[in-house]
Design a protein around this motif. Sequence first.
Motif, PDB file in Angstrom:
ATOM      1  N   GLU A  43      37.456  42.080  40.766  1.00 40.05           N
ATOM      2  CA  GLU A  43      38.832  41.704  41.089  1.00 40.05           C
ATOM      3  C   GLU A  43      39.423  42.594  42.172  1.00 40.05           C
ATOM      4  OE1 GLU A  43      41.411  41.357  37.745  1.00 40.05           O
ATOM      5  OE2 GLU A  43      40.349  39.641  36.947  1.00 40.05           O
ATOM      6  N   HIS A  44      40.257  41.986  43.008  1.00 39.20           N
ATOM      7  CA  HIS A  44      40.976  42.634  44.098  1.00 39.20           C
ATOM      8  C   HIS A  44      40.049  43.167  45.185  1.00 39.20           C
ATOM      9  CE1 HIS A  44      44.352  42.196  41.442  1.00 39.20           C
ATOM     10  NE2 HIS A  44      43.804  43.008  40.558  1.00 39.20           N
ATOM     11  N   THR A  45      38.826  42.614  45.267  1.00 42.33           N
ATOM     12  CA  THR A  45      37.898  42.983  46.328  1.00 42.33           C
ATOM     13  C   THR A  45      37.196  41.726  46.823  1.00 42.33           C
ATOM     14  OG1 THR A  45      35.989  43.306  44.884  1.00 42.33           O
ATOM     15  CG2 THR A  45      37.415  45.214  45.234  1.00 42.33           C
ATOM     16  N   ASN A  46      36.339  41.907  47.808  1.00 42.23           N
ATOM     17  CA  ASN A  46      35.496  40.818  48.298  1.00 42.23           C
ATOM     18  C   ASN A  46      34.061  40.947  47.800  1.00 42.23           C
ATOM     19  OD1 ASN A  46      37.614  39.714  49.747  1.00 42.23           O
ATOM     20  ND2 ASN A  46      37.153  40.930  51.565  1.00 42.23           N
ATOM     21  N   SER A  80      36.912  37.734  31.867  1.00 46.60           N
ATOM     22  CA  SER A  80      37.063  38.999  32.593  1.00 46.60           C
ATOM     23  C   SER A  80      36.707  40.157  31.677  1.00 46.60           C
ATOM     24  CB  SER A  80      38.495  39.169  33.092  1.00 46.60           C
ATOM     25  OG  SER A  80      38.802  38.200  34.044  1.00 46.60           O
ATOM     26  N   THR A  82      36.678  44.587  31.733  1.00 49.88           N
ATOM     27  CA  THR A  82      36.990  45.834  32.409  1.00 49.88           C
ATOM     28  C   THR A  82      35.945  46.872  32.037  1.00 49.88           C
ATOM     29  OG1 THR A  82      39.337  45.302  32.351  1.00 49.88           O
ATOM     30  CG2 THR A  82      38.746  47.591  32.757  1.00 49.88           C
TER      31      THR A  82
END
Length: 136
Positions: A43-46, A80, A82
């Motif tokens: 998440e929040h990256t490519n 998801s 973590t």
Amino acid sequence: MKTLFKYFLLILIPLFSFSQDYISGNIYDSNGKSIPGVNIVIEHTNFGTVSDSGGNYFMKLRPENPVTITYSHIGYEKYSKTIINNENKDTLEINVLLKTLPTLLPVHNVSAHPVPDTVFASVIYNVADFEFYKDK
């Protein structure tokens, strides 16, 4: 010079051994069948990958802590997880169970016209407007 090199290695090796560089695993459904083509994204990256034909995946992790990884596929619920990089392994193995997502399609009514429509947008009927079977 050799002693300096030994001390250099003694300092660097523990630094690299305390981080997880890779993540791998298998993705399967509730029947135990592997799911190919699952999108795995940090998440929040490519950064991401896609599971192979056997449902297996392998990807490099970012050095950030914690990292949230999202698994998604058409027809399955998004999942998801973590991860906190605190284990002393080079590769962390995570197997994922994706639940099927029931999809309801809207209802469509089908109806037929009682009289034939004109093909050439004319009010006068033409022979081309009808189909004939067995010379009748």
